[in-house]
Design a protein around this motif. Sequence first.
Motif, PDB file in Angstrom:
ATOM      1  N   GLN A 211       0.755  -1.147  -0.027  1.00  0.00           N
ATOM      2  CA  GLN A 211      -0.070   0.015   0.221  1.00  0.00           C
ATOM      3  C   GLN A 211       1.066   1.160   0.045  1.00  0.00           C
ATOM      4  OE1 GLN A 211      -3.286  -0.113  -0.310  1.00  0.00           O
ATOM      5  NE2 GLN A 211      -3.078   2.089  -0.966  1.00  0.00           N
ATOM      6  N   ASN A 212       1.816   1.158   0.822  1.00  0.00           N
ATOM      7  CA  ASN A 212       2.867   2.432   0.606  1.00  0.00           C
ATOM      8  C   ASN A 212       3.635   2.614  -0.469  1.00  0.00           C
ATOM      9  OD1 ASN A 212       3.049   3.953   3.489  1.00  0.00           O
ATOM     10  ND2 ASN A 212       2.810   1.975   4.111  1.00  0.00           N
ATOM     11  N   TYR A 213       3.922   1.580  -1.037  1.00  0.00           N
ATOM     12  CA  TYR A 213       4.698   1.417  -2.574  1.00  0.00           C
ATOM     13  C   TYR A 213       3.555   2.159  -3.529  1.00  0.00           C
ATOM     14  CZ  TYR A 213       7.010   0.108  -6.762  1.00  0.00           C
ATOM     15  OH  TYR A 213       7.512   0.067  -7.964  1.00  0.00           O
ATOM     16  N   LEU A 214       2.423   1.709  -3.470  1.00  0.00           N
ATOM     17  CA  LEU A 214       1.486   2.363  -4.301  1.00  0.00           C
ATOM     18  C   LEU A 214       1.059   3.751  -4.050  1.00  0.00           C
ATOM     19  CD1 LEU A 214      -1.536  -0.615  -4.432  1.00  0.00           C
ATOM     20  CD2 LEU A 214       0.279   0.546  -6.314  1.00  0.00           C
ATOM     21  N   ASP A 215       0.785   4.203  -2.564  1.00  0.00           N
ATOM     22  CA  ASP A 215       0.764   5.461  -2.348  1.00  0.00           C
ATOM     23  C   ASP A 215       1.886   6.361  -2.830  1.00  0.00           C
ATOM     24  OD1 ASP A 215      -1.440   4.662  -0.884  1.00  0.00           O
ATOM     25  OD2 ASP A 215      -0.710   4.781   0.889  1.00  0.00           O
ATOM     26  N   PHE A 216       3.057   6.005  -2.878  1.00  0.00           N
ATOM     27  CA  PHE A 216       4.299   6.747  -3.066  1.00  0.00           C
ATOM     28  C   PHE A 216       4.178   7.111  -4.571  1.00  0.00           C
ATOM     29  CE2 PHE A 216       8.389   6.828  -5.432  1.00  0.00           C
ATOM     30  CZ  PHE A 216       8.707   7.923  -5.165  1.00  0.00           C
ATOM     31  N   HIS A 217       3.820   5.874  -5.490  1.00  0.00           N
ATOM     32  CA  HIS A 217       3.829   6.382  -6.914  1.00  0.00           C
ATOM     33  C   HIS A 217       2.321   6.993  -7.336  1.00  0.00           C
ATOM     34  CE1 HIS A 217       7.397   4.339  -8.095  1.00  0.00           C
ATOM     35  NE2 HIS A 217       6.992   3.364  -7.394  1.00  0.00           N
ATOM     36  N   ARG A 218       1.523   6.843  -6.453  1.00  0.00           N
ATOM     37  CA  ARG A 218       0.119   7.552  -6.868  1.00  0.00           C
ATOM     38  C   ARG A 218       0.416   9.173  -6.405  1.00  0.00           C
ATOM     39  NH1 ARG A 218      -4.035   3.471  -4.091  1.00  0.00           N
ATOM     40  NH2 ARG A 218      -4.198   2.205  -5.997  1.00  0.00           N
ATOM     41  N   CYS A 219       0.943   9.517  -5.204  1.00  0.00           N
ATOM     42  CA  CYS A 219       1.415  10.721  -4.792  1.00  0.00           C
ATOM     43  C   CYS A 219       2.234  11.503  -5.766  1.00  0.00           C
ATOM     44  CB  CYS A 219       1.997  10.577  -3.549  1.00  0.00           C
ATOM     45  SG  CYS A 219       2.570  12.224  -2.718  1.00  0.00           S
ATOM     46  N   ASN A 220       3.236  10.678  -6.130  1.00  0.00           N
ATOM     47  CA  ASN A 220       4.379  11.241  -6.791  1.00  0.00           C
ATOM     48  C   ASN A 220       3.667  11.719  -8.417  1.00  0.00           C
ATOM     49  OD1 ASN A 220       6.885  11.980  -7.519  1.00  0.00           O
ATOM     50  ND2 ASN A 220       7.727  10.157  -7.973  1.00  0.00           N
ATOM     51  N   LYS A 221       2.821  10.913  -8.911  1.00  0.00           N
ATOM     52  CA  LYS A 221       1.967  11.199 -10.302  1.00  0.00           C
ATOM     53  C   LYS A 221       0.994  12.105 -10.251  1.00  0.00           C
ATOM     54  CE  LYS A 221      -0.942   8.609 -13.620  1.00  0.00           C
ATOM     55  NZ  LYS A 221      -1.610   7.246 -13.792  1.00  0.00           N
ATOM     56  N   ALA A 222       0.260  12.251  -9.078  1.00  0.00           N
ATOM     57  CA  ALA A 222      -0.616  13.529  -8.813  1.00  0.00           C
ATOM     58  C   ALA A 222       0.046  14.826  -8.740  1.00  0.00           C
ATOM     59  CB  ALA A 222      -1.421  13.089  -7.540  1.00  0.00           C
ATOM     60  N   LEU A 223       1.137  14.832  -7.710  1.00  0.00           N
ATOM     61  CA  LEU A 223       1.710  15.888  -7.662  1.00  0.00           C
ATOM     62  C   LEU A 223       2.393  16.687  -9.029  1.00  0.00           C
ATOM     63  CD1 LEU A 223       2.624  15.892  -4.066  1.00  0.00           C
ATOM     64  CD2 LEU A 223       0.866  16.935  -4.960  1.00  0.00           C
ATOM     65  N   SER A 224       3.257  15.376  -9.820  1.00  0.00           N
ATOM     66  CA  SER A 224       4.143  16.012 -10.718  1.00  0.00           C
ATOM     67  C   SER A 224       3.263  16.490 -12.164  1.00  0.00           C
ATOM     68  CB  SER A 224       4.907  14.587 -10.991  1.00  0.00           C
ATOM     69  OG  SER A 224       5.795  14.156 -10.310  1.00  0.00           O
ATOM     70  N   SER A 225       1.756  15.691 -12.144  1.00  0.00           N
ATOM     71  CA  SER A 225       1.048  16.229 -13.272  1.00  0.00           C
ATOM     72  C   SER A 225       0.551  17.380 -12.868  1.00  0.00           C
ATOM     73  CB  SER A 225      -0.045  15.304 -13.169  1.00  0.00           C
ATOM     74  OG  SER A 225      -1.021  15.130 -12.313  1.00  0.00           O
ATOM     75  N   LYS A 226       0.536  17.969 -11.886  1.00  0.00           N
ATOM     76  CA  LYS A 226       0.276  19.528 -11.443  1.00  0.00           C
ATOM     77  C   LYS A 226       1.192  20.323 -11.394  1.00  0.00           C
ATOM     78  CE  LYS A 226      -3.743  17.727  -8.624  1.00  0.00           C
ATOM     79  NZ  LYS A 226      -4.499  17.849  -7.431  1.00  0.00           N
ATOM     80  N   GLY A 227       2.439  19.894 -11.644  1.00  0.00           N
ATOM     81  CA  GLY A 227       3.673  20.877 -11.652  1.00  0.00           C
ATOM     82  C   GLY A 227       3.905  21.132 -10.075  1.00  0.00           C
ATOM     83  N   GLN A 228       3.377  20.443  -9.060  1.00  0.00           N
ATOM     84  CA  GLN A 228       3.796  20.789  -7.858  1.00  0.00           C
ATOM     85  C   GLN A 228       4.935  19.688  -7.436  1.00  0.00           C
ATOM     86  OE1 GLN A 228       0.370  20.060  -5.576  1.00  0.00           O
ATOM     87  NE2 GLN A 228      -0.702  21.615  -6.326  1.00  0.00           N
ATOM     88  N   ASP A 229       5.730  20.348  -6.274  1.00  0.00           N
ATOM     89  CA  ASP A 229       6.730  19.554  -5.500  1.00  0.00           C
ATOM     90  C   ASP A 229       6.215  18.189  -5.083  1.00  0.00           C
ATOM     91  OD1 ASP A 229       9.124  19.026  -4.547  1.00  0.00           O
ATOM     92  OD2 ASP A 229       8.838  20.076  -2.510  1.00  0.00           O
ATOM     93  N   ALA A 230       7.093  17.271  -5.487  1.00  0.00           N
ATOM     94  CA  ALA A 230       6.453  15.844  -4.765  1.00  0.00           C
ATOM     95  C   ALA A 230       7.328  15.464  -3.670  1.00  0.00           C
ATOM     96  CB  ALA A 230       6.925  15.108  -5.863  1.00  0.00           C
ATOM     97  N   SER A 231       7.952  16.385  -2.844  1.00  0.00           N
ATOM     98  CA  SER A 231       8.677  16.172  -1.849  1.00  0.00           C
ATOM     99  C   SER A 231       7.707  15.589  -0.564  1.00  0.00           C
ATOM    100  CB  SER A 231       9.597  17.169  -1.039  1.00  0.00           C
ATOM    101  OG  SER A 231       8.793  18.424  -0.952  1.00  0.00           O
TER     102      SER A 231
END
Length: 86
Positions: free
Chosen positions: A32-52
Amino acid sequence: MADVIEDKIKNYKTAPFDARFPNTNQTRNCFQNYLDFHRCNKALSSKGQDASPCEWYQKVYKSLCPMSWVEKWDGQIEDGSFPGKI
């Protein structure tokens, strides 16, 4: 808010207790944490936001998951055959 998140990431030691996964077997928590990392990264990157803020999930899954699983999942994502929904 960002300062609090940065402090938590900086002071991170190991995966904290997660009430969704109370059992000793932490396999689902790892996945679940592996999925959450990739979902979070994808969502923030697509909006042009910092993925930190996504680093938290990465640190948790890296402390819970065997590296062989992570390498396998990374390969599956690259091949387009990963079974999870990212």
